[in-house]
Design an enzyme around this catalytic site. Sequence first.
Site, mmCIF file in Angstrom:
data_model
loop_
_atom_site.group_PDB
_atom_site.id
_atom_site.type_symbol
_atom_site.label_atom_id
_atom_site.label_comp_id
_atom_site.label_asym_id
_atom_site.label_seq_id
_atom_site.Cartn_x
_atom_site.Cartn_y
_atom_site.Cartn_z
ATOM 1 N N CYS A 398 0.847 -1.203 0.000
ATOM 2 C CA CYS A 398 0.000 0.000 0.000
ATOM 3 C C CYS A 398 0.882 1.254 0.000
ATOM 4 O O CYS A 398 1.451 1.598 -1.025
ATOM 5 C CB CYS A 398 -0.964 -0.033 1.184
ATOM 6 S SG CYS A 398 -2.347 1.127 1.035
ATOM 7 N N HIS A 525 -3.516 -5.242 0.250
ATOM 8 C CA HIS A 525 -2.986 -5.758 1.514
ATOM 9 C C HIS A 525 -3.064 -7.285 1.507
ATOM 10 O O HIS A 525 -4.040 -7.871 1.984
ATOM 11 C CB HIS A 525 -3.798 -5.207 2.695
ATOM 12 C CG HIS A 525 -3.552 -3.763 2.975
ATOM 13 N ND1 HIS A 525 -2.608 -3.322 3.880
ATOM 14 C CD2 HIS A 525 -4.133 -2.649 2.465
ATOM 15 C CE1 HIS A 525 -2.617 -1.997 3.920
ATOM 16 N NE2 HIS A 525 -3.531 -1.565 3.072
ATOM 17 N N GLU A 527 -1.673 -9.403 3.281
ATOM 18 C CA GLU A 527 -1.602 -10.016 4.606
ATOM 19 C C GLU A 527 -2.966 -10.439 5.146
ATOM 20 O O GLU A 527 -3.072 -11.355 5.970
ATOM 21 C CB GLU A 527 -0.928 -9.065 5.613
ATOM 22 C CG GLU A 527 -1.696 -7.802 5.961
ATOM 23 C CD GLU A 527 -1.388 -6.619 5.056
ATOM 24 O OE1 GLU A 527 -1.599 -5.472 5.489
ATOM 25 O OE2 GLU A 527 -0.948 -6.853 3.919
#
Length: 561
Positions: A398, A525, A527
Amino acid sequence: MKYVLVTGGVVSGLGKGVTASSIGVLLKACGLRVTSIKIDPYLNTDAGTMSPFEHGEVFVLDDGGEVDLDLGNYERFIDVTLTRDNNITTGKIYQSVLNKERKGDYLGKTVQVVPHITDAIKEWIGSVAAIPVDGKEGPADVCVIELGGTVGDIESMPFIEALRQLSFTVGKENFCLVHVSLIPVLGVVGEQKTKPTQHSVRELRALGLTPHLLACRSAQPLLDSTKEKLSQFCHVPLENILSIHDVPNIWHVPLLLRNQNANEAILRQLNLLDIAVAPDLQEWTTRATKYDNLTTSVRIAMVGKYVGLQDSYLSVVKALLHACIACSLKPTIDWIAASDLEDESAHSSPDAHAAAWQTLKNASCVLVPGGFGDRGVGGMILAAKYARENNVPYLGICLGMQISVIEFARSILGWQNANSEEFDEKAANPVVIFMPEGSRTHMGNTMRLGSRRTLFQTPNCVTSKLYHNSKFVDERHRHRYEVNPNMIGALEDGGLKFVGRDETGERMEILELPGHPYYVGVQFHPEFKSRPGKPSAPFLGLILAATKQLEGYLKTSQNGS
């Protein structure tokens, strides 16, 4: 629907989220379908506008919901896909009731906490619990509800009352209460103290809820004498007193519960013993044992803004852990405050500046995670430059991707005034701009949020191969600035390649630097979708590159093995 309610007493931060997630894992391992709800008693509508320093990371769901980080634990542990409605807040409840009041739904009545707020809570729980979250049709068998905060908090009182009513409405065979409490040990005496838990249970009982199981957090396993005292004074059967003591890693917690027959106690209370099977936790046992026995580690420099509270990057840390386990490595994360790398820091705090740079140079790879605001941006740019110039594997997420674009424009293209409009609205070369659909006046729920599709522009790029040669990937987003599409030509002519774009082709999603061991930036993102046993592709690539295994891995995966 069967409900398992997890409450907390004595102090906050005991690990109710991990306990609730582990109960979900255990019930799922018994062959049951499980869903989860997190109740946060704060007045915010959602977690989107809350500071990471105060509340940890904001977890983003597929539907764009900005929610509490505990929902991330639920998704990772139980492997489900939750919705924004699985996170209930006081703000959402009051907003829904007030909207009804304005429409005249309560015409002629005095709108009160009881029954209107409590009814709204029960209705919300009932409707959300029925939504399937595991990709199958029909409602789950059990809904695990975590009540945030501590029993006795003023702000959670309406929820306690609503849950008391719910337990009465659904009946005792459909409701199980697990109370998580602290068993402290005073240094001078060295005795496990039960009085705080006794008082916590007494308060819970006074509010109309009686725990069926006690999950007792402590440094060491509970002594038999401690369990007997708790059972006697808290009116909980001895076999239902669970010792949740400190373990080497959180993957042991479901095993800890299983070893104390917590599944049998919960299933007995919910009258599910006849349909449940013996819990199969072989995968969890293997994973927990494997991690305990790892000896080789990899050093990862995490250059961020919120390093003072590691929960600010909880999902990033978990994604690194998943990737490292897949490579049979233990992650050693070196936290670097980005501002300590800046030139100004050399004068104001020279020791911190020197230590930060030494830590960065000792790392095998560099990760710059997401964030907002201009503090520390100079340090992040220097970290990206160091990684690029010294062939150190780099992953920018990001903001970290946008940082790498700014650094490349300044250092390679010679645009010294290159910047993001977030940091300089009048930048001469705005390589990162405010997205047209964003709002400059309202902060909550106004970003580009949730799962969006990214199309790979070429099958020969590293990230496409890491994603198993997919033509596209769906990942979660949370941003209001993007790489300026008008400057892509110049950036690509300079050598930076944007190998992933959105479905319009105008929004840049993934960048790579050819010729570098691993220099990747992603606007999304990754994750948030990483799971134990299923590591996120960009994180796996970072760790493989840091240990010089990436090239071999890509060749092996290309050959279909």
